[in-house]
Design a protein around this motif. Structure first.
Motif, PDB file in Angstrom:
ATOM      1  N   TYR A  17     -33.051 -11.085 -19.945  1.00  0.00           N
ATOM      2  CA  TYR A  17     -32.186 -10.606 -18.864  1.00  0.00           C
ATOM      3  C   TYR A  17     -31.822  -9.125 -19.048  1.00  0.00           C
ATOM      4  O   TYR A  17     -31.965  -8.320 -18.128  1.00  0.00           O
ATOM      5  CB  TYR A  17     -30.923 -11.474 -18.809  1.00  0.00           C
ATOM      6  N   GLY A  18     -31.367  -8.763 -20.237  1.00  0.00           N
ATOM      7  CA  GLY A  18     -31.001  -7.373 -20.498  1.00  0.00           C
ATOM      8  C   GLY A  18     -32.180  -6.432 -20.344  1.00  0.00           C
ATOM      9  O   GLY A  18     -32.056  -5.335 -19.788  1.00  0.00           O
ATOM     10  N   SER A  19     -33.339  -6.868 -20.800  1.00  0.00           N
ATOM     11  CA  SER A  19     -34.545  -6.044 -20.668  1.00  0.00           C
ATOM     12  C   SER A  19     -34.940  -5.861 -19.211  1.00  0.00           C
ATOM     13  O   SER A  19     -35.321  -4.756 -18.793  1.00  0.00           O
ATOM     14  CB  SER A  19     -35.707  -6.687 -21.434  1.00  0.00           C
ATOM     15  N   LEU A  20     -34.843  -6.938 -18.427  1.00  0.00           N
ATOM     16  CA  LEU A  20     -35.186  -6.842 -16.996  1.00  0.00           C
ATOM     17  C   LEU A  20     -34.236  -5.908 -16.256  1.00  0.00           C
ATOM     18  O   LEU A  20     -34.666  -5.123 -15.401  1.00  0.00           O
ATOM     19  CB  LEU A  20     -35.184  -8.225 -16.348  1.00  0.00           C
ATOM     20  N   VAL A  21     -32.957  -5.982 -16.581  1.00  0.00           N
ATOM     21  CA  VAL A  21     -31.978  -5.104 -15.931  1.00  0.00           C
ATOM     22  C   VAL A  21     -32.273  -3.642 -16.281  1.00  0.00           C
ATOM     23  O   VAL A  21     -32.290  -2.770 -15.398  1.00  0.00           O
ATOM     24  CB  VAL A  21     -30.533  -5.492 -16.325  1.00  0.00           C
ATOM     25  N   ALA A  22     -32.528  -3.365 -17.543  1.00  0.00           N
ATOM     26  CA  ALA A  22     -32.835  -1.987 -17.963  1.00  0.00           C
ATOM     27  C   ALA A  22     -34.128  -1.499 -17.319  1.00  0.00           C
ATOM     28  O   ALA A  22     -34.199  -0.364 -16.822  1.00  0.00           O
ATOM     29  CB  ALA A  22     -32.928  -1.910 -19.487  1.00  0.00           C
ATOM     30  N   MET A  23     -35.154  -2.359 -17.296  1.00  0.00           N
ATOM     31  CA  MET A  23     -36.419  -1.969 -16.664  1.00  0.00           C
ATOM     32  C   MET A  23     -36.256  -1.748 -15.167  1.00  0.00           C
ATOM     33  O   MET A  23     -36.913  -0.882 -14.593  1.00  0.00           O
ATOM     34  CB  MET A  23     -37.498  -3.018 -16.935  1.00  0.00           C
ATOM     35  N   GLY A  24     -35.373  -2.516 -14.545  1.00  0.00           N
ATOM     36  CA  GLY A  24     -35.102  -2.312 -13.117  1.00  0.00           C
ATOM     37  C   GLY A  24     -34.513  -0.941 -12.852  1.00  0.00           C
ATOM     38  O   GLY A  24     -34.860  -0.286 -11.868  1.00  0.00           O
ATOM     39  N   GLY A  25     -33.612  -0.504 -13.713  1.00  0.00           N
ATOM     40  CA  GLY A  25     -33.048   0.839 -13.569  1.00  0.00           C
ATOM     41  C   GLY A  25     -34.103   1.914 -13.754  1.00  0.00           C
ATOM     42  O   GLY A  25     -34.144   2.903 -13.018  1.00  0.00           O
ATOM     43  N   ILE A  26     -34.985   1.707 -14.711  1.00  0.00           N
ATOM     44  CA  ILE A  26     -36.065   2.672 -14.947  1.00  0.00           C
ATOM     45  C   ILE A  26     -37.025   2.695 -13.760  1.00  0.00           C
ATOM     46  O   ILE A  26     -37.447   3.767 -13.314  1.00  0.00           O
ATOM     47  CB  ILE A  26     -36.797   2.339 -16.263  1.00  0.00           C
ATOM     48  N   MET A  27     -37.347   1.519 -13.215  1.00  0.00           N
ATOM     49  CA  MET A  27     -38.236   1.444 -12.048  1.00  0.00           C
ATOM     50  C   MET A  27     -37.604   2.115 -10.821  1.00  0.00           C
ATOM     51  O   MET A  27     -38.292   2.782 -10.045  1.00  0.00           O
ATOM     52  CB  MET A  27     -38.591  -0.007 -11.721  1.00  0.00           C
ATOM     53  N   GLY A  28     -36.291   1.936 -10.662  1.00  0.00           N
ATOM     54  CA  GLY A  28     -35.594   2.589  -9.556  1.00  0.00           C
ATOM     55  C   GLY A  28     -35.683   4.101  -9.653  1.00  0.00           C
ATOM     56  O   GLY A  28     -35.818   4.800  -8.647  1.00  0.00           O
ATOM     57  N   TYR A  29     -35.623   4.607 -10.876  1.00  0.00           N
ATOM     58  CA  TYR A  29     -35.764   6.050 -11.073  1.00  0.00           C
ATOM     59  C   TYR A  29     -37.203   6.500 -10.801  1.00  0.00           C
ATOM     60  O   TYR A  29     -37.433   7.522 -10.161  1.00  0.00           O
ATOM     61  CB  TYR A  29     -35.349   6.442 -12.496  1.00  0.00           C
ATOM     62  N   MET A  30     -38.163   5.744 -11.295  1.00  0.00           N
ATOM     63  CA  MET A  30     -39.566   6.133 -11.133  1.00  0.00           C
ATOM     64  C   MET A  30     -40.013   6.100  -9.667  1.00  0.00           C
ATOM     65  O   MET A  30     -40.758   6.971  -9.228  1.00  0.00           O
ATOM     66  CB  MET A  30     -40.468   5.216 -11.970  1.00  0.00           C
ATOM     67  N   LYS A  31     -39.529   5.112  -8.910  1.00  0.00           N
ATOM     68  CA  LYS A  31     -39.961   4.980  -7.513  1.00  0.00           C
ATOM     69  C   LYS A  31     -39.243   5.956  -6.581  1.00  0.00           C
ATOM     70  O   LYS A  31     -39.852   6.518  -5.685  1.00  0.00           O
ATOM     71  CB  LYS A  31     -39.717   3.550  -7.018  1.00  0.00           C
ATOM     72  N   ARG A  32     -37.927   6.101  -6.765  1.00  0.00           N
ATOM     73  CA  ARG A  32     -37.135   6.877  -5.814  1.00  0.00           C
ATOM     74  C   ARG A  32     -36.424   8.078  -6.420  1.00  0.00           C
ATOM     75  O   ARG A  32     -35.584   8.699  -5.770  1.00  0.00           O
ATOM     76  CB  ARG A  32     -36.108   5.981  -5.145  1.00  0.00           C
ATOM     77  N   LYS A  33     -36.698   8.349  -7.680  1.00  0.00           N
ATOM     78  CA  LYS A  33     -36.021   9.448  -8.386  1.00  0.00           C
ATOM     79  C   LYS A  33     -34.503   9.300  -8.334  1.00  0.00           C
ATOM     80  O   LYS A  33     -33.772  10.282  -8.225  1.00  0.00           O
ATOM     81  CB  LYS A  33     -36.441  10.815  -7.830  1.00  0.00           C
TER      82      LYS A  33
END
Length: 117
Positions: A17-33
């Motif tokens: 769960y913690g890893s998915l949440v952190a990766m989601g934040g990273i993906m949000g940055y990568m896709k939309r800056k």
């Protein structure tokens, strides 16, 4: 009874769960800056990972369960409100549902702690 099972020594669901949440934040940055997505995702993911670490080390006390429970409850509330406002399941609705599952899981762990009476 089914709820009196032995505790697993490592909180694997919490770490995932913690890893998915952190990766989601990273993906949000990568896709939309989106810097707020990065900061919030990594911060909440780190708190969730700390909660999993805490439960893994000592899942028999309230103080070990509260960090993970509080993080999951916060994300359930915030992301649930975002999903309701946008009407979209991804990504806010999925995070809210996953967080709700973690709230239930940590709630059961909290319930299973023997009282000191």
């Amino acid at each position: 009874h089914f709820y009196k099972r032995a505790r697993m020594p490592v909180d694997y669901p919490g770490y995932v769960y913690g890893s998915l949440v952190a990766m989601g934040g990273i993906m949000g940055y990568m896709k939309r800056k989106s810097v707020p997505s990065l900061v919030a995702g990594v911060a909440c993911g780190s708190l969730a990972l700390y909660g999993a670490y805490s439960v893994s080390n000592d899942g028999k006390t309230t103080t070990s369960i509260v960090p993970g429970l509080a993080t999951a409850a916060l994300l359930t509330t915030v992301m649930g409100a975002r999903a309701a406002k946008s009407g979209k399941l991804m990504p806010a609705g999925a995070v809210a549902l996953l967080s709700l599952c973690m709230v239930a899981r940590y709630g059961v762990l909290l319930y299973d702690i023997p009282s000191k009476s």
